[in-house]
Design a protein around this motif. Structure first.
Motif, short mmCIF file in Angstrom:
data_model
loop_
_atom_site.label_atom_id
_atom_site.label_comp_id
_atom_site.label_asym_id
_atom_site.label_seq_id
_atom_site.Cartn_x
_atom_site.Cartn_y
_atom_site.Cartn_z
N GLN A 31 -0.13 9.02 -5.28
CA GLN A 31 -0.35 10.33 -4.68
C GLN A 31 0.93 10.84 -4.02
O GLN A 31 1.01 11.00 -2.79
CB GLN A 31 -1.54 10.33 -3.72
N PRO A 32 1.95 11.10 -4.85
CA PRO A 32 3.24 11.54 -4.32
C PRO A 32 3.17 12.90 -3.63
O PRO A 32 4.06 13.25 -2.86
CB PRO A 32 4.13 11.60 -5.56
N GLU A 33 2.08 13.66 -3.89
CA GLU A 33 1.96 14.98 -3.30
C GLU A 33 1.61 14.93 -1.81
O GLU A 33 1.62 15.96 -1.13
CB GLU A 33 0.90 15.80 -4.05
N THR A 34 1.31 13.72 -1.29
CA THR A 34 0.98 13.60 0.14
C THR A 34 1.89 12.57 0.80
O THR A 34 1.43 11.49 1.20
CB THR A 34 -0.50 13.19 0.32
N PRO A 35 3.18 12.86 0.92
CA PRO A 35 4.10 11.88 1.51
C PRO A 35 3.78 11.56 2.96
O PRO A 35 4.23 10.52 3.48
CB PRO A 35 5.47 12.56 1.38
N GLU A 36 3.00 12.43 3.61
CA GLU A 36 2.64 12.16 5.01
C GLU A 36 1.57 11.08 5.13
O GLU A 36 1.36 10.55 6.24
CB GLU A 36 2.16 13.46 5.69
N VAL A 37 0.89 10.75 4.05
CA VAL A 37 -0.16 9.73 4.09
C VAL A 37 0.46 8.37 3.78
O VAL A 37 0.72 8.03 2.63
CB VAL A 37 -1.28 10.04 3.07
N VAL A 48 0.87 2.89 8.66
CA VAL A 48 1.72 2.45 9.77
C VAL A 48 0.93 1.44 10.57
O VAL A 48 -0.05 1.81 11.24
CB VAL A 48 2.14 3.64 10.66
N PRO A 49 1.26 0.15 10.47
CA PRO A 49 0.46 -0.87 11.16
C PRO A 49 0.23 -0.54 12.63
O PRO A 49 1.16 -0.20 13.37
CB PRO A 49 1.31 -2.14 11.00
N GLY A 50 -1.04 -0.59 13.02
CA GLY A 50 -1.42 -0.35 14.41
C GLY A 50 -1.46 1.09 14.84
O GLY A 50 -1.68 1.37 16.02
N ALA A 51 -1.30 2.02 13.87
CA ALA A 51 -1.13 3.41 14.29
C ALA A 51 -2.17 4.38 13.74
O ALA A 51 -2.27 5.49 14.25
CB ALA A 51 0.26 3.91 13.90
N ASP A 52 -2.92 4.00 12.71
CA ASP A 52 -3.81 5.00 12.12
C ASP A 52 -5.02 4.33 11.47
O ASP A 52 -5.17 3.11 11.48
CB ASP A 52 -3.05 5.86 11.08
N GLU A 53 -5.90 5.17 10.92
CA GLU A 53 -7.14 4.67 10.32
C GLU A 53 -6.87 3.79 9.11
O GLU A 53 -7.53 2.78 8.90
CB GLU A 53 -8.02 5.86 9.91
N LEU A 54 -5.88 4.16 8.31
CA LEU A 54 -5.54 3.32 7.16
C LEU A 54 -5.12 1.93 7.61
O LEU A 54 -5.50 0.92 7.00
CB LEU A 54 -4.43 3.98 6.34
N LEU A 99 0.82 -1.21 0.00
CA LEU A 99 0.00 0.00 0.00
C LEU A 99 0.86 1.26 0.00
O LEU A 99 0.55 2.24 -0.70
CB LEU A 99 -0.93 -0.01 1.21
N ASN A 100 1.93 1.26 0.75
CA ASN A 100 2.77 2.45 0.81
C ASN A 100 3.50 2.69 -0.50
O ASN A 100 3.69 3.85 -0.90
CB ASN A 100 3.77 2.32 1.97
N ARG A 101 3.90 1.64 -1.17
CA ARG A 101 4.53 1.82 -2.48
C ARG A 101 3.50 2.34 -3.50
O ARG A 101 3.82 3.18 -4.34
CB ARG A 101 5.16 0.52 -2.96
#
Length: 219
Positions: A129-135, A138-144, A121-123
């Motif tokens: 969507q390279p314009e949002t590198p902050e998205v 992170v397993p166990g850490a966020d909604e995604l 998913l991160n790749r």
């Protein structure tokens, strides 16, 4: 897919064509007995250097069951298609279809681990969507990350690539230029498919220029 000697695409050609932003295709897996193939339209990430394709699907997707039974799959990417009426092409007046299509014949691996799915998913996110590198996931850490149990990753190892660029390459130069003008008229006119006619014209002229340059280099 039937590929004639005159419309076969080489590796440099299909790589450049896909790199123009073509990252959506039709993934096909073999269905069970008395079933047809299972087809899934999907975005994908091609890593040509590693010889692999990455994507993800919802866990209930029937293609995953098909892959578990038979990991042989094909991903097809087709674009720049247009209908060429017979009267454009001279005697005997046979109509045809123009198109470019690249088929990847692969062995599929289902990725079920949390870390493996997050990596895929991160790749994909970095690509789409390279314009949002902050998205990032992170397993166990966020909604995604909380959506990971409902997803499965797919890693396709590419065994063979077959590319076809079908744009009347056997026609003489004057005939191809005349057809290019017809395609330009359709691209500029009313009705549907204008972008496809423009794309087909660009590919026809590119193939003609490429073939002419190859002949000149051999002189």
């Amino acid at each position: 897919m039937l590929i004639r000697s005159w419309d076969r695409g080489d590796e440099d050609e299909w790589r450049a064509w896909l790199a123009q932003g073509r990252d959506f295709g039709l993934l096909a897996a073999n269905g069970g007995p008395d079933e047809g193939p299972v087809l899934v339209p999907t975005h994908f990430l091609l890593d040509a250097e590693r010889g692999e394709i990455l994507l993800h699907l919802a866990a209930p997707n029937p293609l995953l069951a098909a892959v578990r039974a038979d990991p042989n799959v094909t991903l097809a990417v087709t674009d720049d298609y247009a209908f060429a009426p017979g009267h454009w092409r001279g005697a005997p007046g046979t109509p045809t279809s123009y198109y470019a299509s690249v088929h990847f014949h692969c062995t599929a691996e289902i990725v079920e681990s949390t870390a493996g799915k997050a990596e895929i998913l991160n790749r994909q996110l970095a690509h789409f969507q390279p314009e949002t590198p902050e998205v990032r996931v992170v397993p166990g850490a966020d909604e995604l990350a909380r959506q990971l149990p409902g997803l499965r990753g797919l890693r396709l190892t590419v065994r063979e690539v077959r590319a076809k660029f079908k744009f009347d390459d056997k026609k003489p130069a004057e005939a191809q230029h005349a057809i290019a003008e017809r395609l330009a008229e359709r691209a500029a006119g009313p009705g549907r498919g204008r972008d496809h006619y423009a794309g087909a014209r660009a590919e026809l002229l590119r193939r003609h220029q490429r073939r002419t340059a190859a002949v000149g280099a051999g002189d």
